[in-house]
Design a protein around this motif. Structure first.
Motif, PDB file in Angstrom:
ATOM      1  N   PRO A   8       0.830  -1.203   0.000  1.00 11.60           N
ATOM      2  CA  PRO A   8       0.000   0.000   0.000  1.00 11.60           C
ATOM      3  C   PRO A   8       0.865   1.253   0.000  1.00 11.60           C
ATOM      4  N   GLY A   9       0.454   2.208  -0.824  1.00 14.57           N
ATOM      5  CA  GLY A   9       1.198   3.446  -0.914  1.00 14.57           C
ATOM      6  C   GLY A   9       2.117   3.504  -2.112  1.00 14.57           C
ATOM      7  N   SER A  11       3.148   3.565  -5.961  1.00 16.54           N
ATOM      8  CA  SER A  11       2.473   4.170  -7.101  1.00 16.54           C
ATOM      9  C   SER A  11       1.829   3.101  -7.954  1.00 16.54           C
ATOM     10  N   ASN A  97      -5.612   6.171 -10.199  1.00 12.76           N
ATOM     11  CA  ASN A  97      -6.294   6.386  -8.921  1.00 12.76           C
ATOM     12  C   ASN A  97      -6.400   5.157  -8.022  1.00 12.76           C
ATOM     13  N   ARG A 100      -3.999   3.348  -3.759  1.00 15.87           N
ATOM     14  CA  ARG A 100      -4.285   3.166  -2.331  1.00 15.87           C
ATOM     15  C   ARG A 100      -5.130   1.931  -2.053  1.00 15.87           C
ATOM     16  N   LYS A 102      -6.165  -1.766  -1.364  1.00 14.40           N
ATOM     17  CA  LYS A 102      -5.459  -2.861  -0.696  1.00 14.40           C
ATOM     18  C   LYS A 102      -6.118  -4.193  -1.073  1.00 14.40           C
ATOM     19  N   GLU A 180     -13.230   4.928   0.554  1.00 14.18           N
ATOM     20  CA  GLU A 180     -12.008   5.581   1.022  1.00 14.18           C
ATOM     21  C   GLU A 180     -10.806   5.166   0.171  1.00 14.18           C
ATOM     22  N   GLU A 181     -10.880   4.030  -0.481  1.00 15.60           N
ATOM     23  CA  GLU A 181      -9.801   3.558  -1.353  1.00 15.60           C
ATOM     24  C   GLU A 181     -10.179   3.610  -2.832  1.00 15.60           C
TER      25      GLU A 181
END
Length: 322
Positions: A8-9, A11, A97, A100, A102, A180-181
């Motif tokens: 996660p995080g 690119s 997009n 983020r 998971k 949220e993701e």
């Protein structure tokens, strides 16, 4: 764990200059698998990137029986030009997009008209089945197409394990809901979560695939990680992504695009050049990656899979059941 992913995080977007050609990728993957088999570790990043190393984790055999002989699109095409409205409506939005999101750990709920139901990890669902690669054509309702080397397991093999009852006439699927993701879910483009469905005989057809990878690599987020449906004789919107629920039902389940625009998107969504979308023709298609000046080519009935699936719809009015 046999599926390895970016953390996660990291690119999500892949720069064109970093894309490995198919030939180089296949050669590197073969060398890496040989090294792993020999117990070699600590291979330098200068030789193999993290994503290429992850490809070696997907051990599969190629299923030539169901694979087209057409050359596949590039990895860049497949991962950079997508429909995945949960991450945005533009074709480049999913790659841009989805960083983020998971995709692990992951579980899938099996519910409805079956003897065995419950919540299962992705590994538990896939473990009994050998992965195979199938090179399928993808035809989207916007009249563009690709050829994609998917890695997955036959949907029928998975469904039969849960012993659907005689009441199971359909199979319904649901996408994860994580606004949220998944920034596209913050907007009322569709009713969320995304839902899709197949008739049980369609789901059990040998062509139906639950995909976990592409080009030998674990599915990127923008392509439906970690689990998506592939039914190559249907338009692409039937290929629901990031699946968290599979439900056996007696009645025809709702589907997202049919809810949104029933006049434009039917339940079956079979590729049919003789039935136009209300706003454009489906008689011809543009193959992604074929060049700006490449003329559109005729669309094939059932996307070229007529021999394998036409019997499913014998006696049906395919202009009515579109």
């Amino acid at each position: 764990m046999w599926i390895r992913r970016r953390q996660p995080g990291d690119s999500a977007a892949i720069v064109a200059s970093e894309i490995t050609s198919e030939a180089t990728y296949l050669n590197r993957r073969a060398l890496l698998q040989a090294a792993l088999a020999a117990g070699v570790t600590g291979i330098g990043a200068a030789m193999w990137s993290d994503s290429e190393a992850a490809a070696a984790a997907l051990k599969f055999t190629r299923n030539a029986r169901f694979s087209t002989n057409e050359p596949p699109n590039s990895y860049e095409d497949i991962t950079g030009y997508n429909n995945f409205y949960e991450f945005g409506t533009d074709k480049s939005d999913p790659a841009a997009n989805s960083g983020r999101f998971k995709p692990e750990p992951w579980s899938v709920t099996i519910a409805g008209e079956a003897e065995q139901t419950g919540k299962f990890s992705l590994e538990d669902i896939l473990k009994p089945h050998a992965l195979e690669e199938r090179v399928y054509r993808l035809r989207c309702v916007e009249a563009w197409s690709m050829v994609i080397p998917w890695v997955g397991v036959p949907l029928a093999d998975v469904l039969q394990r849960f012993k659907p009852t005689s009441k199971a006439r359909y199979v319904a699927f649901k996408t994860v809901l994580r606004p949220e993701e998944m920034p596209g879910q913050r907007y009322n483009v569709l009713e969320w979560p995304y839902v899709e469905g197949l008739r049980i005989d369609e789901a059990m057809n040998p062509l139906s695939l639950l995909a976990v990878g592409v080009y030998g690599k674990s599915l990127p987020n923008q392509n439906g990680a970690p689990l998506r449906l592939v039914t190559p004789w249907k338009y692409g919107f039937k290929g629901i992504k990031s699946i968290v629920e599979i439900r056996f039902t007696e009645k025809q389940p709702p589907t997202s695009w049919n809810i949104s625009a029933p006049r434009e998107y039917g339940f079956f969504a079979n590729v049919n050049p003789n039935v136009d979308h209300p706003r454009w023709s489906q008689a011809r298609e543009r193959h992604i990656g074929a060049g700006l000046f490449n003329s559109r080519v005729p669309t094939r009935m059932f996307n070229g899979y007529e021999q394998e699936v036409a019997s499913l719809y014998r006696g049906m009015d395919l202009a009515k059941y579109y």
